[in-house]
Design an enzyme around this catalytic site. Structure first.
Site: not given
Length: 480
Positions: A174, A205-207, A209, A211, A249, A282, A382
């Protein structure tokens, strides 16, 4: 308008079963550049079922054959490099020259490094001379849900997919809905390489959904996720009910310790590294910790370098930084810059608002704060934008204490002419990686962090091991 509504499931391009349209926004213009479909539970279930059915055969495939498929993937990948660069530049805002020179080659680099590691990897080995009838077998963990971010899309997709393929896992990818177009090209690369159906699957998809559906799915044995710490926590909770393995990560708040004896390029190197990819990395060194005897001139130099950086559309050639990825990220960066001002940090470059000449697009002014204290919001959160915080320190011990005073532990940086000091700091800094005096990590070095920067390692043999189980066998008959 590009229309890409299909998913890649069981070796074929298929229409969404439970999808809804999502426009992909070009962050340089704020205009839609493509339309994709976001999948639903039926699409996730179909992809997982395909991966589950393909797993026994792929697990039993000889490592040499799996390596040959990866060699073919690399061959096809290189022929699609320009298309990948154009897609990445348009969808997430990397300047086109940077997309060509860094974003796409990151994938080439990782595929090549995994091939090197795989050819020497011992999937089956004796325990030791003391136990001639004991065997250690490394076998794939199973079906893996892979959730990747938008900031370095090919970097993260290849780190997960190629390692998983070498290990013998099957997978459902994804990609981020912010950068789906390059991932769809990657699926075409996989298809052209001729992998067996079901080994690799892709569902957009999105997180919330796809995810979440992958994270909680009973037939998914592992989740490999790269993204924010907030999302990492949610994934870990969703995965807990099925006790699946989770590799994370996550974010970082890297300290770059510059001592008085650092070389003349240390400050410039640090500023440019922080601002690279518009600060959306990151492992960016976003806290510049400077020995007080060098502090004032460092602040002046850093401000001048930031003020000299050009900002421009991703489609334009040249050395500049592009926009941040979307409106939400733009507003977050603006709010944190204002927070730095409100909490008393000294603004020496940049600030809120778009750069001069821009009234549209998610462009951020390269920003530098001085006189930051490590308890300020901009030193702890962050930001994921081109924002640098400069903090003074008086002794090596104080510098280490400030660097380690963060919930994150991904990458730290050391700039000093004293090799003994550099080595001491490398051992004392609480992070998964330490880079010293501008020396990049070598091919196949593991990437990953500790504390709230996650757990697990990507890259080289460590990346392959992340997708393997270890089986101890006694009573083994050598040669039988």
């Amino acid at each position: 308008m590009i229309e890409k509504r299909q998913f890649y499931i069981d070796g074929a391009w298929v229409d969404a079963r439970d999808g809804r349209d999502l426009p992909v926004i070009d962050p340089s213009t704020e205009d839609p550049c493509a339309v994709i479909a976001l999948g639903g539970q039926a699409d996730t279930d179909a992809a997982v079922a395909a991966a589950r059915a393909a797993f026994p055969g792929w697990m039993a495939t000889a490592p040499e054959t799996r390596i040959a498929y990866v060699e073919k993937i690399l061959e096809v990948y290189e022929t699609r490099a320009e298309e990948l660069a154009q897609a990445i530049s348009m969808e997430m805002g990397a300047p086109i020259d940077m997309a060509r020179s860094a974003q796409v080659p990151a994938g080439t680099w990782h595929i090549g490094n995994f091939l090197t590691a795989a050819r020497d990897f011992r999937f089956d080995e004796p325990l030791g001379d003391h136990a001639p009838n004991d065997r250690i077998i490394h076998e794939p963990v199973g079906v893996v849900g892979m959730i990747t971010p938008w900031n370095w899309p090919m970097n993260q997709i290849t780190l997960k997919v190629i390692a998983g393929l070498v290990a013998g896992c099957t997978m459902v990818l994804k990609p981020s809905e912010e950068s789906p177009l390059d991932a769809l090209i990657f699926a075409e690369i996989i298809d052209a390489a001729g992998l067996p159906g079901g080994v690799f699957n892709l569902v957009n998809g999105d997180g919330a959904g796809v995810g979440s559906q992958l994270s909680a799915h009973a037939d998914v044995d592992m989740i490999s996720f790269t993204g924010s710490a907030r999302a990492g926590r949610l994934i870990s909770k969703a995965a807990a009910d099925t006790l699946k393995r989770v590799s994370l990560e996550l974010g970082g708040k890297g300290a770059n310790l510059i001592f008085d004896d650092a070389d003349d390029k240390a400050v410039k190197r640090g500023v440019l590294h922080c601002m690279n990819n518009t600060g959306q990395s990151c492992n960016a060194p976003t806290r510049m910790l400077v020995e007080r005897t060098r502090y004032d001139r460092t602040v002046e130099e850093a401000a001048a370098i930031a003020e000299g950086l050009k900002v421009g559309p991703a489609s334009e050639p040249g050395r500049h930084i592009g926009p941040v990825v979307n409106a939400t990220q733009f507003q977050k960066v603006q709010d944190l810059i204002q927070k730095g001002i409100d909490e008393g940090a000294r603004l020496v470059a940049g600030g809120t608002g778009r750069p001069e000449g821009f009234n549209k697009g998610f462009y951020v002014r390269p920003t530098v704060f001085a006189d930051v204290t490590n308890d300020m919001t901009i030193a702890q959160e962050e930001i994921f934008g081109p924002v640098l915080s400069i903090i003074p320190f008086d002794s090596e011990e104080e510098g280490i204490a400030i660097a380690n005073d963060t919930p994150y532990g991904l990458t730290n940086y050391v700039q000093t002419g004293d090799p003994a000091r550099a080595n001491r700091l490398a051992r004392s800094l609480r992070s998964g990686m330490v880079e010293m005096n501008g020396k990049a990590r070598g091919a196949g070095a593991p990437f990953g962090g500790m504390k709230q920067s996650g757990h697990g390692r990507e890259g080289g043999k460590w990346g392959i091991e992340d997708f393997l189980e270890v089986k101890a066998v006694s009573g083994w008959t050598p040669g039988a």
